[in-house]
Design an enzyme around this catalytic site. Structure first.
Site, PDB file in Angstrom:
ATOM      1  N   ASN A  83       0.863  -1.182   0.000  1.00 54.78           N
ATOM      2  CA  ASN A  83       0.000   0.000   0.000  1.00 54.78           C
ATOM      3  C   ASN A  83       0.905   1.241   0.000  1.00 54.78           C
ATOM      4  O   ASN A  83       1.732   1.409   0.898  1.00 54.78           O
ATOM      5  CB  ASN A  83      -0.884  -0.051   1.262  1.00 54.78           C
ATOM      6  N   ASP A  89      -0.088   4.485  -0.038  1.00 62.11           N
ATOM      7  CA  ASP A  89      -0.786   5.717   0.368  1.00 62.11           C
ATOM      8  C   ASP A  89       0.152   6.721   1.045  1.00 62.11           C
ATOM      9  O   ASP A  89       0.047   7.932   0.828  1.00 62.11           O
ATOM     10  CB  ASP A  89      -1.889   5.402   1.382  1.00 62.11           C
ATOM     11  N   HIS A  90       1.035   6.183   1.901  1.00 63.61           N
ATOM     12  CA  HIS A  90       1.787   7.134   2.738  1.00 63.61           C
ATOM     13  C   HIS A  90       3.019   7.710   2.058  1.00 63.61           C
ATOM     14  O   HIS A  90       3.644   8.628   2.596  1.00 63.61           O
ATOM     15  CB  HIS A  90       2.068   6.514   4.104  1.00 63.61           C
ATOM     16  N   ARG A 125       4.105  18.757   1.542  1.00 61.24           N
ATOM     17  CA  ARG A 125       4.669  19.966   0.936  1.00 61.24           C
ATOM     18  C   ARG A 125       3.877  20.434  -0.289  1.00 61.24           C
ATOM     19  O   ARG A 125       4.239  21.411  -0.920  1.00 61.24           O
ATOM     20  CB  ARG A 125       6.130  19.716   0.524  1.00 61.24           C
ATOM     21  N   HIS A 155      -5.571   3.765  -1.719  1.00 56.90           N
ATOM     22  CA  HIS A 155      -6.890   4.152  -1.207  1.00 56.90           C
ATOM     23  C   HIS A 155      -7.152   5.605  -1.605  1.00 56.90           C
ATOM     24  O   HIS A 155      -6.502   6.519  -1.104  1.00 56.90           O
ATOM     25  CB  HIS A 155      -6.893   3.996   0.323  1.00 56.90           C
ATOM     26  N   ARG A 167      -9.189   8.364  -0.943  1.00 55.65           N
ATOM     27  CA  ARG A 167     -10.168   8.775   0.073  1.00 55.65           C
ATOM     28  C   ARG A 167     -11.012   9.919  -0.446  1.00 55.65           C
ATOM     29  O   ARG A 167     -10.559  10.704  -1.305  1.00 55.65           O
ATOM     30  CB  ARG A 167      -9.455   9.187   1.359  1.00 55.65           C
ATOM     31  N   ARG A 211      -6.801  12.948   0.982  1.00 57.39           N
ATOM     32  CA  ARG A 211      -5.727  13.382   1.890  1.00 57.39           C
ATOM     33  C   ARG A 211      -4.366  12.806   1.506  1.00 57.39           C
ATOM     34  O   ARG A 211      -3.346  13.345   1.859  1.00 57.39           O
ATOM     35  CB  ARG A 211      -6.062  13.042   3.337  1.00 57.39           C
ATOM     36  N   HIS A 212      -4.375  11.654   0.830  1.00 59.15           N
ATOM     37  CA  HIS A 212      -3.076  11.172   0.348  1.00 59.15           C
ATOM     38  C   HIS A 212      -3.127  10.889  -1.156  1.00 59.15           C
ATOM     39  O   HIS A 212      -2.688  11.716  -1.948  1.00 59.15           O
ATOM     40  CB  HIS A 212      -2.518  10.000   1.188  1.00 59.15           C
ATOM     41  N   GLU A 245      -8.661   0.747  -3.287  1.00 57.61           N
ATOM     42  CA  GLU A 245      -9.473   0.820  -2.060  1.00 57.61           C
ATOM     43  C   GLU A 245     -10.371   2.026  -2.130  1.00 57.61           C
ATOM     44  O   GLU A 245      -9.907   3.129  -2.465  1.00 57.61           O
ATOM     45  CB  GLU A 245      -8.543   1.009  -0.863  1.00 57.61           C
ATOM     46  N   THR A 257      -6.959   6.692  10.208  1.00 56.77           N
ATOM     47  CA  THR A 257      -6.823   5.560   9.295  1.00 56.77           C
ATOM     48  C   THR A 257      -8.125   4.765   9.355  1.00 56.77           C
ATOM     49  O   THR A 257      -9.012   5.097  10.134  1.00 56.77           O
ATOM     50  CB  THR A 257      -5.598   4.691   9.679  1.00 56.77           C
ATOM     51  N   THR A 258      -8.236   3.740   8.514  1.00 61.20           N
ATOM     52  CA  THR A 258      -9.473   2.960   8.459  1.00 61.20           C
ATOM     53  C   THR A 258      -9.614   2.173   9.765  1.00 61.20           C
ATOM     54  O   THR A 258      -8.909   1.195   9.978  1.00 61.20           O
ATOM     55  CB  THR A 258      -9.440   2.020   7.241  1.00 61.20           C
ATOM     56  N   GLU A 287     -11.251  -9.067   3.047  1.00 61.63           N
ATOM     57  CA  GLU A 287      -9.976  -8.750   3.698  1.00 61.63           C
ATOM     58  C   GLU A 287     -10.262  -8.568   5.176  1.00 61.63           C
ATOM     59  O   GLU A 287     -11.099  -7.742   5.567  1.00 61.63           O
ATOM     60  CB  GLU A 287      -9.358  -7.486   3.092  1.00 61.63           C
ATOM     61  N   HIS A 295      -3.697  -4.410   7.724  1.00 62.13           N
ATOM     62  CA  HIS A 295      -3.809  -3.206   8.549  1.00 62.13           C
ATOM     63  C   HIS A 295      -2.921  -3.324   9.777  1.00 62.13           C
ATOM     64  O   HIS A 295      -3.135  -4.187  10.622  1.00 62.13           O
ATOM     65  CB  HIS A 295      -5.243  -2.879   8.993  1.00 62.13           C
ATOM     66  N   GLY A 296      -1.918  -2.465   9.818  1.00 64.30           N
ATOM     67  CA  GLY A 296      -1.051  -2.364  10.983  1.00 64.30           C
ATOM     68  C   GLY A 296       0.027  -3.428  11.071  1.00 64.30           C
ATOM     69  O   GLY A 296       0.752  -3.489  12.064  1.00 64.30           O
ATOM     70  N   GLY A 298       1.188  -1.359   4.340  1.00 62.12           N
ATOM     71  CA  GLY A 298       1.589  -0.051   3.845  1.00 62.12           C
ATOM     72  C   GLY A 298       2.430   0.760   4.806  1.00 62.12           C
ATOM     73  O   GLY A 298       3.638   0.914   4.619  1.00 62.12           O
ATOM     74  N   HIS A 299       1.793   1.257   5.852  1.00 62.08           N
ATOM     75  CA  HIS A 299       2.426   2.259   6.707  1.00 62.08           C
ATOM     76  C   HIS A 299       3.792   1.809   7.223  1.00 62.08           C
ATOM     77  O   HIS A 299       4.773   2.555   7.154  1.00 62.08           O
ATOM     78  CB  HIS A 299       1.481   2.586   7.874  1.00 62.08           C
TER      79      HIS A 299
END
Ligand code: PXP
Length: 256
Positions: A12, A14-15, A23, A48, A50, A54-55, A75, A105-106, A156, A199-200, A221-222
């Protein structure tokens, strides 16, 4: 190197977009990160889009659809706007997630059982254009049965509660969450659903989930994006792949 087992790793990105958006420019580019992840052994890319952008941006999705060789897992929340975007792009997979504006986050899984009718109508056109439809849910038999009834091909399972308990050292809760994930993976598989999880997840928490034989894909992802700061994206992904292969009992084969 391709894995010797059938457990896929979806990255993922996203981040990467979160850092870019801090920036407001176009660096670092999530599409470039996705291509590097692909070259580093990712079996798929997750992004994802959103509602508040936001990302990931709409342009990122255009870029990913154009650039990727591996499947894109798109997503999205179950809104008409997102449905139109998915129908236009026809990604390999869509993963329907709950979305709240104020969340970081979700936070939880989708309440499929409560919205069965609406969701059945929502996913039908996505299936019709060839997207594999995945539903992000808690490890709960009621939600799994509802996902099955509405015609999703994939679920998932949300691993966030397990990962939180793991990180906090709450061992009894960690083991309880893991047991539910284990049982519900087997149950969903018995209904004919393909089972993914995410997730996580981190290097410390991934192995027990990767070991469930019914789980076919992990989306991470993160932690990977964070770890890329220290080791680089390619080694960060390679280490996750190694841990997944070891947990699957394929450590020797994938190392050789
Ligand atoms: N799977 C789903 C459905 C998600 O919503 C997310 C977070 O966007 C992930 C996996 C990846 O979670 P993390 O970034 O915590 O690894």
């Amino acid at each position: 190197m391709a894995a010797a087992n059938d457990l896929r790793l979806g990255i993922n990105i996203d981040h990467v977009a979160t850092v870019r958006n801090a920036r407001g420019g176009d660096y670092p580019d999530p599409v470039r990160a996705a291509k590097l992840a692909e070259d580093s052994g990712a079996d798929g890319i997750t992004a994802h889009l959103r509602e508040d952008r936001r990302h990931i941006s709409d342009a990122d999705i255009d870029g990913l659809m154009e650039a990727l060789r591996v499947p894109l897992n798109f997503e999205m929340a179950a809104t008409e706007e997102m449905q139109q975007i998915a129908l236009r792009h026809k990604p390999h997979a869509v993963c329907i997630v709950p979305e709240k504006r104020e969340e970081k986050t979700t936070e939880g899984g989708l309440e499929v059982a409560r919205e069965e009718n609406r969701l059945a109508h929502f996913i039908a056109p996505l299936r019709d254009v060839g997207c594999r439809v995945s539903i992000f849910i808690a490890a709960d038999a009621k939600q799994i049965e509802a996902a099955h009834r509405i015609g999703a091909q994939v679920i998932e399972l949300h691993t966030g509660a397990y990962c939180d308990a793991h990180a906090e050292g709450w061992l009894a809760e960690r083991d309880r969450e893991l047991q539910s994930l284990r049982e519900m993976s087997a149950y969903a598989h018995s209904l004919g659903l393909e089972v993914h999880a995410g997730h996580g997840l981190t290097y410390d928490s991934v192995a027990p989930v990767a070991a469930f034989p019914e789980v076919k894909e992990l989306n991470i992802g993160h932690f990977i994006v964070g770890e890329a700061i220290f080791r680089g994206l390619q080694p960060a992904i390679a280490e996750m792949r190694r841990l997944m292969d070891d947990a699957r009992g394929d450590g020797l084969r994938s190392a050789g």
